[in-house]
Design an enzyme around this catalytic site. Structure first.
Site, short mmCIF file in Angstrom:
data_model
loop_
_atom_site.label_atom_id
_atom_site.label_comp_id
_atom_site.label_asym_id
_atom_site.label_seq_id
_atom_site.Cartn_x
_atom_site.Cartn_y
_atom_site.Cartn_z
N HIS A 179 -13.10 2.83 -0.17
CA HIS A 179 -13.03 1.82 0.90
C HIS A 179 -13.62 0.49 0.42
O HIS A 179 -14.08 -0.33 1.21
CB HIS A 179 -13.79 2.26 2.18
N ARG A 239 -10.53 15.54 6.66
CA ARG A 239 -11.30 15.84 5.44
C ARG A 239 -12.71 16.29 5.80
O ARG A 239 -13.29 15.79 6.75
CB ARG A 239 -11.38 14.61 4.53
N ARG A 298 -2.67 -2.13 -3.38
CA ARG A 298 -3.88 -1.34 -3.23
C ARG A 298 -3.76 -0.14 -4.16
O ARG A 298 -2.79 0.61 -4.09
CB ARG A 298 -3.98 -0.86 -1.79
N GLU A 309 -8.42 -5.34 4.81
CA GLU A 309 -8.26 -5.03 3.38
C GLU A 309 -7.06 -5.76 2.79
O GLU A 309 -7.08 -6.18 1.63
CB GLU A 309 -8.07 -3.51 3.22
N ASN A 341 0.87 -1.17 0.00
CA ASN A 341 0.00 0.00 0.00
C ASN A 341 0.91 1.22 0.00
O ASN A 341 1.47 1.59 1.03
CB ASN A 341 -0.88 -0.05 1.26
#
Ligand code: AMP
Length: 405
Positions: A180, A240, A92, A378, A8
């Site tokens: 996601h 965010r 990813r 994940e 990742n």
């Protein structure tokens, strides 16, 4: 031992995990690591399957100028000190655009297509692609697989996929993608086993971490997401904004004279829990703070999660289950309780004892809506995709022969 490496790549760090593959294709996590501080104070840390420290070393800044170099150093460490040569690498990749609705084996053509999506995810896509390009140049025979955060949401109905803007913009990629996706896919696949009563039903999954979103899932399929064109939309996050009237952005540019770059930085880094509280982007710190603005930021987060849960229940035309996951969702007793309280009207009722124990099922026996905590994974999802794409192309025996030769 056969292994899959999961990568990742971020802007100043690269995270990696190694999974051992047995002859039946089962995956077992072996190593978890990351190189962070790239460009400032590079540091490699890794732990083994039981959480034991395997590495903690710093590098001079000039030895690790970028993310691809960091990944090469980590690969060298895995090869020299753990004798690991992965069968394949799964990455990813944040954006698969309108076309990639599943993971893909990487070649130069795929990289070129993914590079064209950089404008859709300028803060993430280049950092995801840089290590892929370097590995492809150095090890052209090493299979690499791209797993997308958008892919799980790609079969949304058309009405869920559009903004009310001229169609030509939709055609060029201005759509509601949702993110996601690897987390939601993992949970959708796990639910029939861990929570059979809601496994194929209408479920809201709340992925509440530093990045936060929610997904409406029905029959294992994503139906709607709180995130859209970018990972800025929907819930307020650590830094965010979440959902905001586009008029605010026009105001920032016209009345405040902010440039595009300044607005981008503001929306991604200075807002959310951090902006609202002025204290921290970290939920734990906010909960431990006595500052009233910290308490307000937590109130706001809970309010928005409940508000958007109402929207997702409408998309599902009803609700059969609720699942919490990610850092806040898996660990915060208080936030789960407060969200559940706000969703009482939908039939949600938590069992305070099970909630405090972080049990798998945390709703009361008579709650109309069963509520679960399902820790997400994940990386395991990426490793599974990588292995199955690999085995679609090559039999395990031929892979072994190729590696031996
Ligand atoms: P993630 O991005 O999934 O790693 O989640 C990070 C977020 O989870 C941060 O805001 C943490 O403060 C939050 N978090 C982790 N543990 C807890 C906890 N026990 N209580 C509240 N928030 C937590």
């Amino acid at each position: 031992m056969d292994t899959i490496l999961v990568v990742n790549g971020g802007s100043s760090s690269v995270k990696f995990q190694v999974f051992a593959v047995d002859d039946n294709g089962r995956l077992r996590r072996q190593i978890k690591g990351q190189m962070d501080g790239i460009g400032s104070r590079p540091r490699l840390r890794a732990t083994g399957a039981a959480g034991e420290a395997l590495a903690d070393r710093c590098y001079p800044i000039e030895a690790v100028p970028d993310v691809p170099t960091a990944l090469m150093l980590a690969s060298t460490w895995l090869r020299d000190e753990h004798q690991l040569r992965p069968l394949a690498v799964g990455h990813r990749v944040v954006h698969g655009g309108p076309d990639y609705d599943r993971p893909v084996l990487i070649d130069h053509g795929v990289i070129a297509r993914l590079e064209r999506l950089t404008a859709l995810a300028p803060l993430h896509q280049p950092h995801n692609l840089a290590p892929i390009r370097t590995l492809l140049a150095k090890f052209p025979a090493l299979p690499q697989v791209a797993c997308f955060d958008t892919a799980f949401h790609r079969d949304h109905d058309e009405v869920a996929d559009h903004y009310a803007i001229p169609r030509r913009l939709h055609e060029e990629g201005v759509r509601r993608y949702g993110f996601h996706g690897l987390s939601y896919e993992y949970i959708a696949k796990a639910l029939p086993d861990v929570a059979p009563e809601i496994g194929r039903a209408r479920v809201i999954v709340a992925h509440l971490g530093s990045g936060a979103s929610m997904c409406a899932i029905h029959g294992g399929r994503s139906v709607e997401s709180t995130m859209g064109f970018t990972a800025l939309d929907g819930l307020p996050m650590g830094t965010r904004t979440g959902q905001i009237d586009p008029g605010v952005i026009l105001y920032l540019m016209t009345a405040k004279g902010m440039s595009t770059a300044e607005v981008q930085d503001f929306l991604y880094r200075d807002c959310g829990l951090k902006g609202l509280s002025g204290v921290s982007n970290d939920m734990r710190e906010l909960q431990n703070s006595s500052d009233p603005h910290a308490a307000f930021a937590v109130d706001y987060f809970v309010y928005r999660v409940a508000l958007q849960a109402g929207m997702l229940a409408a998309a599902l035309q009803g609700l059969d289950g609720l699942v919490f996951t990610a850092g806040i969702g898996e660990n915060s007793v208080g936030i789960r309780a407060r969200i559940a309280e706000r969703l009482k009207w939908l039939g949600v009722s938590l069992d305070p004892v099970e909630n405090a124990r972080h049990s798998l099922r945390i709703s009361r026996g008579d709650s109309q809506i069963p509520v679960y905590i399902v820790p997400t994974d994940e990386e395991l999802m990426i490793a599974q995709h990588t292995l199955s794409l690999l085995w679609n192309r090559h039999s395990p025996a031929s892979l072994k022969r190729e590696r031996a030769s």
